[in-house]
Design a protein around this motif. Structure first.
Motif, short mmCIF file in Angstrom:
data_model
loop_
_atom_site.label_atom_id
_atom_site.label_comp_id
_atom_site.label_asym_id
_atom_site.label_seq_id
_atom_site.Cartn_x
_atom_site.Cartn_y
_atom_site.Cartn_z
N LEU A 161 64.14 -7.68 41.03
CA LEU A 161 64.58 -8.09 42.36
C LEU A 161 65.77 -9.05 42.27
CD1 LEU A 161 64.03 -7.84 45.37
CD2 LEU A 161 62.51 -9.79 45.17
N ILE A 162 65.72 -9.96 41.31
CA ILE A 162 66.86 -10.87 41.08
C ILE A 162 68.08 -10.07 40.64
CG2 ILE A 162 67.73 -12.73 39.62
CD1 ILE A 162 64.90 -13.85 39.60
N ALA A 163 67.87 -9.07 39.80
CA ALA A 163 68.99 -8.24 39.33
C ALA A 163 69.64 -7.47 40.47
CB ALA A 163 68.51 -7.28 38.25
N ILE A 164 68.86 -7.10 41.46
CA ILE A 164 69.42 -6.36 42.60
C ILE A 164 70.11 -7.30 43.57
CG2 ILE A 164 68.83 -4.96 44.62
CD1 ILE A 164 66.59 -3.73 42.90
N LEU A 165 69.47 -8.41 43.90
CA LEU A 165 70.02 -9.31 44.91
C LEU A 165 71.12 -10.23 44.37
CD1 LEU A 165 66.73 -10.31 46.74
CD2 LEU A 165 68.42 -8.60 47.42
N LEU A 166 70.95 -10.75 43.17
CA LEU A 166 71.91 -11.68 42.56
C LEU A 166 72.18 -11.27 41.11
CD1 LEU A 166 70.31 -14.96 43.91
CD2 LEU A 166 72.39 -13.88 44.75
N PRO A 167 72.96 -10.23 40.92
CA PRO A 167 73.19 -9.72 39.56
C PRO A 167 73.71 -10.77 38.56
CG PRO A 167 74.05 -8.18 41.17
CD PRO A 167 73.64 -9.39 41.91
N PRO A 168 74.66 -11.64 38.93
CA PRO A 168 75.12 -12.63 37.94
C PRO A 168 74.02 -13.58 37.49
CG PRO A 168 76.68 -12.50 39.75
CD PRO A 168 75.48 -11.70 40.15
N VAL A 215 81.79 -11.77 34.41
CA VAL A 215 82.39 -10.48 34.77
C VAL A 215 81.65 -9.88 35.96
CG1 VAL A 215 82.81 -8.13 33.98
CG2 VAL A 215 83.24 -10.05 32.45
N CYS A 216 80.34 -9.99 35.97
CA CYS A 216 79.54 -9.46 37.07
C CYS A 216 79.85 -10.21 38.37
CB CYS A 216 78.07 -9.58 36.72
SG CYS A 216 76.99 -8.74 37.87
N PHE A 217 80.04 -11.51 38.29
CA PHE A 217 80.38 -12.30 39.48
C PHE A 217 81.74 -11.89 40.03
CE2 PHE A 217 82.28 -16.03 41.50
CZ PHE A 217 81.39 -16.19 42.55
N ILE A 218 82.70 -11.67 39.15
CA ILE A 218 84.03 -11.22 39.59
C ILE A 218 83.92 -9.85 40.26
CG2 ILE A 218 86.30 -10.49 38.77
CD1 ILE A 218 86.05 -12.72 36.64
N GLY A 228 82.09 -3.92 45.23
CA GLY A 228 81.69 -4.15 43.85
C GLY A 228 80.27 -4.63 43.69
N TRP A 229 79.61 -5.01 44.80
CA TRP A 229 78.25 -5.52 44.69
C TRP A 229 77.29 -4.44 44.20
CZ3 TRP A 229 73.82 -4.00 47.30
CH2 TRP A 229 72.70 -4.78 47.05
N ALA A 255 75.01 -4.65 40.84
CA ALA A 255 73.55 -4.62 40.89
C ALA A 255 73.00 -3.52 39.98
CB ALA A 255 73.09 -4.40 42.32
N ILE A 256 73.65 -2.37 39.98
CA ILE A 256 73.20 -1.27 39.10
C ILE A 256 73.37 -1.66 37.64
CG2 ILE A 256 73.73 1.09 38.38
CD1 ILE A 256 74.42 1.66 41.32
N TRP A 257 74.51 -2.28 37.31
CA TRP A 257 74.76 -2.72 35.94
C TRP A 257 73.71 -3.74 35.49
CZ3 TRP A 257 78.94 -6.78 34.57
CH2 TRP A 257 79.03 -6.94 33.18
N ALA A 258 73.36 -4.68 36.36
CA ALA A 258 72.37 -5.69 36.01
C ALA A 258 70.99 -5.06 35.78
CB ALA A 258 72.29 -6.76 37.10
N CYS A 259 70.60 -4.11 36.62
CA CYS A 259 69.30 -3.45 36.45
C CYS A 259 69.26 -2.62 35.18
CB CYS A 259 69.00 -2.58 37.66
SG CYS A 259 68.64 -3.49 39.15
#
Length: 60
Positions: A3-10, A24-27, A34-35, A39-43
């Motif tokens: 859930l954190i990875a989806i809502l707040l990936p950085p 990089v994820c925040f940028i 880009g959100w 989110a997909i990258w973080a998951c």
């Protein structure tokens, strides 16, 4: 954690100690378009890390 990875990936990357990935994820997440990729990258990164840990444990 997913859930954190989806809502707040950085934040997901920061909690796992990957500071450069978090920046990089925040940028990437700054733009609304880009959100979704962020989110997909973080998951995917989270699940990949879990799978690598499982494989490492199975090899022991």
């Amino acid at each position: 954690m997913i859930l954190i990875a989806i809502l707040l990936p950085p934040l997901s990357f920061l909690l796992r100690g990957k500071i450069l990935h978090a920046i990089v994820c925040f940028i990437l997440q700054i733009t609304l378009i880009g959100w979704l990729p962020a989110a997909i990258w973080a998951c995917v990164s989270l699940l990949d890390g879990r799978n690598k840990a499982r494989i490492k444990e199975l090899k022991k």
